[in-house]
Design an enzyme around this catalytic site. Structure first.
Site, PDB file in Angstrom:
ATOM      1  N   ASP A  58       0.931  -1.027  -0.027  1.00 13.39           N
ATOM      2  CA  ASP A  58      -0.462  -0.145   0.455  1.00 13.39           C
ATOM      3  C   ASP A  58       0.899   0.535  -0.039  1.00 13.39           C
ATOM      4  OD1 ASP A  58      -2.250   1.786  -0.148  1.00 13.39           O
ATOM      5  OD2 ASP A  58      -2.860   0.309   2.167  1.00 13.39           O
ATOM      6  N   TRP A  59       0.358   2.925  -0.344  1.00 15.38           N
ATOM      7  CA  TRP A  59       1.309   3.583  -0.589  1.00 15.38           C
ATOM      8  C   TRP A  59       2.100   4.833   1.297  1.00 15.38           C
ATOM      9  CZ3 TRP A  59      -0.379   1.398  -4.657  1.00 15.38           C
ATOM     10  CH2 TRP A  59      -0.500   1.847  -5.640  1.00 15.38           C
TER      11      TRP A  59
END
Length: 576
Positions: free
Chosen positions: A461-462
């Site tokens: 995920d970012w």
């Protein structure tokens, strides 16, 4: 007829070859052994000439078709070749020509009968759907012909369409037949960000290219074995910098997304046929991540609303339509579906989760969603693995989970998505049993790869990467520019073979869905296609149908349906 000559134009056809050493040719592009097959007749390619040899039979060294074919095989840029062996007609010469492309063609100069051969293996079929009527794209033309006489691209509607099919960068074409003395018109485009009225209001139609086949149900993926074999051969030829570029995101300056990039991006490696991955969020369809995109996409009912329909067919239809809008926007990766099973009622992203509170429902819907979007040629990324059940303190909280709880309640939607063919999984922000998800070997290696049999790649995920955790199971760091964990230096410090395996998993997922066959734009040169309006009356009607079906009435004390004769005033309370 002894007075007639015969020329053949062949297109290179790539075949896999599992023999040791296959692919060790002069060509940079990895395709293994090469063969050639029929494309079309009575034509000579208009562009992309790499080499041209025309000789009387007493001159020159290219005096056999086999030698001409070798010229194309040895040249990484060559995709077509022409051969004419004509010893009996008045023209009496050999002719060999090689081409990088054949986007359009014309009759052979001396009236002979050349034949172009087109690649017929490993290439996803193409079909077209009507996008605009009586409109013209406001975009640069790649090719254009306009006139009364049927020459060049104006031979027929079929030839105009073939010009777009033969050009990987072409995604739209316009065709207008002759009517009332007006000229016929063909134009091809890489993007159609906006449109204008067609002059005179005649029946011009803009067609949008689609990958897959209406009859076959979309993209036919390669087998994992074939995709993995090709990935190994390509990875062997990559430099360290090229390997790092497919494992590390780009396009952000700190947390500011740069214009022309997607939410997630990797670099392409054109010399080896590796496309960029262009990823976009998906909670309500293609995310309008900058102001110029607002109004150009359908705002779809949320995944939780889809779950509330309890309708697999309807969910699949919406997923297919979203996939087609992603293709129209130039994206080849959808950052979804999100399939976490709800645990905390106030969790900020519950609306985004397709499972609702039921792992069985989530499994049924996740399977159909993945199959639907990947049939459109868009890679599904199943998220957030795992136990991402709250937004409060999500970057550091630890979800404490026993194996039985994981497998009975929270894993079934992920398992179903993988069984359906999902090629990518996103690891979550939170910790699991005190270890961050994206560096949790028990989660990524033991449960995901070994127990579930997942063969694709794992992206973060970012901002969820906390170490260079390739050995623990992470393959790709996104968005890549906010931390140093997947820098070339960090990756070089890992144990031998770890980076290669991560690259191979990423490439295998790419090749399995044939994304290399339609490489598309390369960020940041994607703003035009990003701004294309992909909405349609059909999609708006489908979105309304899903939203209507998602309404669930839990209890009715005789109030509904409302009757005009009984209701004097009606209050609507709350924020819209």
């Amino acid at each position: 007829d002894d007075d007639s000559a015969f020329a053949l134009v062949f297109q290179k056809q790539q075949q896999e070859d599992d023999e040791e050493g296959a692919g060790d040719t002069k060509a940079e592009l990895d395709r293994g052994s090469v063969s050639y097959s029929f494309f079309t007749a009575d034509a000579y390619c208009d562009s992309g000439v790499l080499g041209n040899w025309e000789h009387d039979h007493t001159k020159g060294h290219i005096h056999t078709r086999e030698r001409c074919e070798e010229k194309c095989t040895e040249d990484a840029m060559c995709s077509f070749y022409l051969w004419k062996e004509d010893m009996h007609s008045k023209f009496g010469f050999y002719h060999c020509a090689t081409f990088s492309a054949c986007p359009s063609w014309h009759a052979y100069a001396d009236g002979n009968k050349p034949i172009i051969y087109k690649k017929d293996r490993g290439e996803a079929p193409v079909y077209y759907e009507i996008m605009l009527a009586n409109q013209d794209c406001e975009a640069p033309r790649r090719q254009e012909s306009q006139g009364v006489e049927k020459t060049g691209l104006l031979t027929s509607h079929a030839v105009c369409e073939a010009a777009c099919s033969s050009d990987p960068a072409c995604l739209y074409y316009l065709w207008k037949d002759a009517s009332g003395g007006s000229p016929i018109h063909c134009a091809t485009f890489a993007a159609c960000p906006s449109s204008r009225d067609y002059p005179g209001g005649f029946a011009a139609t803009v067609f949008r290219k689609r990958r897959g086949s209406v009859a076959s149900g979309g993209i036919e993926p390669l087998s994992w074995e074939e995709a993995e074999a090709r990935a190994r051969r390509v990875a062997e030829r990559m430099t360290a910098a090229e390997k790092q570029s497919v494992l590390n995101g780009r396009g952000w300056q700190w947390w500011n997304l740069q214009k022309g990039f997607y939410i997630g991006n990797t670099a392409s490696v054109p010399r080896l046929g590796v496309p960029s991955l262009r990823m976009q969020d998906s909670g309500n369809g293609f995310r309008a991540s900058e102001p110029s995109l607002v109004g150009t996409v359908t705002v779809w009912p949320s995944p939780l609303a889809v779950a509330s329909t309890w309708d697999e067919d309807l969910a699949g239809r919406q997923a297919s339509a979203i996939g087609r809008e992603f293709v129209g926007k130039g994206a080849n990766v959808i950052l979804g579906p999100a399939v976490n099973v709800h645990r905390v009622a106030r969790a900020g992203r519950n609306f985004e989760y397709l499972s609702g509170e039921d792992p069985y429902l989530g499994a049924r819907l996740a399977r159909g969603y993945v199959q639907a979007v990947q049939r459109e040629g868009v890679m599904a990324v199943v998220k957030h693995f795992a136990f991402n059940e709250q937004e409060t303190n999500r970057m550091g909280e630890s979800s404490e989970v026993t194996d039985r709880t994981a497998w009975e309640l929270y894993y079934p939607p992920f398992e179903a998505a993988i069984e359906a063919g999902a090629v990518s999984v996103m690891c979550a922000y939170n910790k699991v049993n005190d270890t961050y998800s994206c560096e949790n070997e028990a989660l990524l290696q033991r449960d995901l790869r070994e127990a579930m049999g997942f063969r694709g790649f794992v992206m973060s995920d970012w901002g969820a990467t906390h170490s260079t955790s390739v050995q623990e199971g992470l393959d790709m760091d996104q968005p890549g520019s906010i931390d140093p964990w997947f820098s070339e230096e960090k990756l070089a410090s890992l144990k031998s073979g770890l980076v290669d395996r991560a690259v191979e998993r990423t490439l295998a997922a790419t090749f399995r869905l044939r994304l290399d066959e339609y490489p598309g734009c390369d960020s940041p040169n994607c703003l035009g296609v990003q701004q294309t309006d992909v909405t349609s009356p059909a999609n708006r009607a489908l979105a309304r149908e899903v939203a209507t079906s998602s309404v669930v009435l839990l209890k009715n004390d005789g109030i509904l349906p409302l009757e005009a004769g009984r209701v004097k005033r009606l209050a609507v309370i709350g924020r819209a």
